[in-house]
Scaffold this active site. Sequence first.
Site, PDB file in Angstrom:
ATOM      1  N   HIS A   1     -20.281  -8.362  -4.059  1.00 45.99           N
ATOM      2  CA  HIS A   1     -21.231  -7.471  -3.380  1.00 45.99           C
ATOM      3  C   HIS A   1     -21.067  -6.014  -3.803  1.00 45.99           C
ATOM      4  O   HIS A   1     -21.925  -5.186  -3.519  1.00 45.99           O
ATOM      5  CB  HIS A   1     -21.119  -7.613  -1.856  1.00 45.99           C
ATOM      6  CG  HIS A   1     -19.819  -7.148  -1.282  1.00 45.99           C
ATOM      7  ND1 HIS A   1     -18.736  -7.974  -1.130  1.00 45.99           N
ATOM      8  CD2 HIS A   1     -19.437  -5.938  -0.803  1.00 45.99           C
ATOM      9  CE1 HIS A   1     -17.733  -7.297  -0.586  1.00 45.99           C
ATOM     10  NE2 HIS A   1     -18.134  -6.052  -0.368  1.00 45.99           N
TER      11      HIS A   1
ATOM     12  N   HIS B   1      -0.483  -6.803  -5.284  1.00 46.56           N
ATOM     13  CA  HIS B   1      -0.471  -8.086  -4.573  1.00 46.56           C
ATOM     14  C   HIS B   1       0.267  -9.105  -5.432  1.00 46.56           C
ATOM     15  O   HIS B   1       0.156  -9.107  -6.658  1.00 46.56           O
ATOM     16  CB  HIS B   1      -1.910  -8.567  -4.330  1.00 46.56           C
ATOM     17  CG  HIS B   1      -2.023 -10.045  -4.088  1.00 46.56           C
ATOM     18  ND1 HIS B   1      -2.412 -10.928  -5.084  1.00 46.56           N
ATOM     19  CD2 HIS B   1      -1.772 -10.800  -2.996  1.00 46.56           C
ATOM     20  CE1 HIS B   1      -2.416 -12.154  -4.599  1.00 46.56           C
ATOM     21  NE2 HIS B   1      -2.037 -12.115  -3.348  1.00 46.56           N
TER      22      HIS B   1
ATOM     23  N   ASN C   1       1.612 -13.422  -4.944  1.00 38.48           N
ATOM     24  CA  ASN C   1       1.993 -14.586  -4.149  1.00 38.48           C
ATOM     25  C   ASN C   1       2.228 -15.776  -5.057  1.00 38.48           C
ATOM     26  O   ASN C   1       1.670 -15.863  -6.163  1.00 38.48           O
ATOM     27  CB  ASN C   1       0.954 -14.913  -3.062  1.00 38.48           C
ATOM     28  CG  ASN C   1      -0.226 -15.698  -3.589  1.00 38.48           C
ATOM     29  OD1 ASN C   1      -0.746 -15.416  -4.659  1.00 38.48           O
ATOM     30  ND2 ASN C   1      -0.679 -16.667  -2.828  1.00 38.48           N
ATOM     31  N   THR C   2       3.109 -16.666  -4.606  1.00 41.26           N
ATOM     32  CA  THR C   2       3.293 -17.961  -5.262  1.00 41.26           C
ATOM     33  C   THR C   2       3.484 -18.992  -4.159  1.00 41.26           C
ATOM     34  O   THR C   2       4.001 -18.686  -3.092  1.00 41.26           O
ATOM     35  CB  THR C   2       4.502 -17.986  -6.212  1.00 41.26           C
ATOM     36  OG1 THR C   2       5.683 -17.602  -5.504  1.00 41.26           O
ATOM     37  CG2 THR C   2       4.293 -17.055  -7.393  1.00 41.26           C
ATOM     38  N   ARG C   3       3.082 -20.221  -4.436  1.00 40.97           N
ATOM     39  CA  ARG C   3       3.111 -21.242  -3.388  1.00 40.97           C
ATOM     40  C   ARG C   3       3.160 -22.638  -3.994  1.00 40.97           C
ATOM     41  O   ARG C   3       2.775 -22.846  -5.146  1.00 40.97           O
ATOM     42  CB  ARG C   3       1.865 -21.129  -2.502  1.00 40.97           C
ATOM     43  CG  ARG C   3       0.564 -21.294  -3.278  1.00 40.97           C
ATOM     44  CD  ARG C   3      -0.660 -20.923  -2.462  1.00 40.97           C
ATOM     45  NE  ARG C   3      -1.868 -20.948  -3.282  1.00 40.97           N
ATOM     46  CZ  ARG C   3      -2.284 -19.927  -4.017  1.00 40.97           C
ATOM     47  NH1 ARG C   3      -1.593 -18.799  -4.030  1.00 40.97           N
ATOM     48  NH2 ARG C   3      -3.388 -20.028  -4.735  1.00 40.97           N
TER      49      ARG C   3
ATOM     50  N   HIS D   1       0.874  -1.177   0.000  1.00 40.10           N
ATOM     51  CA  HIS D   1       0.000   0.000   0.000  1.00 40.10           C
ATOM     52  C   HIS D   1       0.912   1.228   0.000  1.00 40.10           C
ATOM     53  O   HIS D   1       1.797   1.355   0.851  1.00 40.10           O
ATOM     54  CB  HIS D   1      -0.913  -0.005   1.223  1.00 40.10           C
ATOM     55  CG  HIS D   1      -1.826  -1.187   1.292  1.00 40.10           C
ATOM     56  ND1 HIS D   1      -2.920  -1.324   0.458  1.00 40.10           N
ATOM     57  CD2 HIS D   1      -1.802  -2.297   2.083  1.00 40.10           C
ATOM     58  CE1 HIS D   1      -3.540  -2.456   0.742  1.00 40.10           C
ATOM     59  NE2 HIS D   1      -2.883  -3.070   1.710  1.00 40.10           N
TER      60      HIS D   1
END
Length: 300
Positions: free
Chosen positions: A200, A136, A138-140, A126
Amino acid sequence: MTDTTTDLFHDRKTRASAWFRTLRDRITDAFEALEDSQTGGPTAGLPAGRFEVSETRRASDDGSDAGGGLMSVMRGGRVFEKVGVNVSTVHGRLGEKAQKAMAARGVPGMADDPRFWASGISLVAHMQNPHCPAVHMNTRMFWTPGAWWFGGGSDLNPCIEYDADTAAFHETLREACAPHGADYYDRFKAWADEYFFVPHRGRARGVGGIFYDDLNTGDWEADFAFTQAVGSAFLPAYLPTVEAHRDDPWSDADRDAQLVHRGLYAEYNLVYDRGTKFGLETGHDANAVLMSLPPLAKWV
């Protein structure tokens, strides 16, 4: 599972875990260098930000070692208002809720054997300047006795959108995907568009990127190489968008737009994000799991 197979996956787990740590070090070094080089713009008078690093541990039901990782958070820098870069390697037995969710996704053997191992890197930034986009990545790698797979991706989340930034970010991801699968970019961009949608609110949380999960082509080396490519593409994809706007002046209206957009980001992560749900349901350090939340946000 034979002894040979067990040894093979021990080696693969070690390699994957080491790679995520290497990527973490590369990114934190680059972000601190960016802080040092910020000598203009509205925040130039602030001290250059530095990461505060702490160990995290996964809580197991029986008190045995269940792994952990490093949580690295920078707050109040010249460029980053808050950025977290976490790595972890955890293992044990999934709780009933997480086990059922995995079984419902069709993970082989999960209905009967809840053991798991998981390692990865997760990053959320941020920014101080509203003209610089949040991001953002990510890797996993995930392993169970019946299966293994990779997942991850990265996506750009500007509160003030610049078409050139969006195009350049996506083009870098396209180039990273191309050597690994002719359809990878198109498939995983479409998946990101679907996954990072906020039902939403009836809108996406940002301008997209790529997202993939349950990647197991049967060729572990190829899938690992692709996951490494996604991680390696992050800095070339993201840093130019920051460097293009970090000296831009901003207004109160710009800051207001940033805080409102952060509210949307927080809603998504708390309600829909798979990683947040998995981390909390499997007993990982709550502060590390919720690292992605912005330091300040606003709702209208």
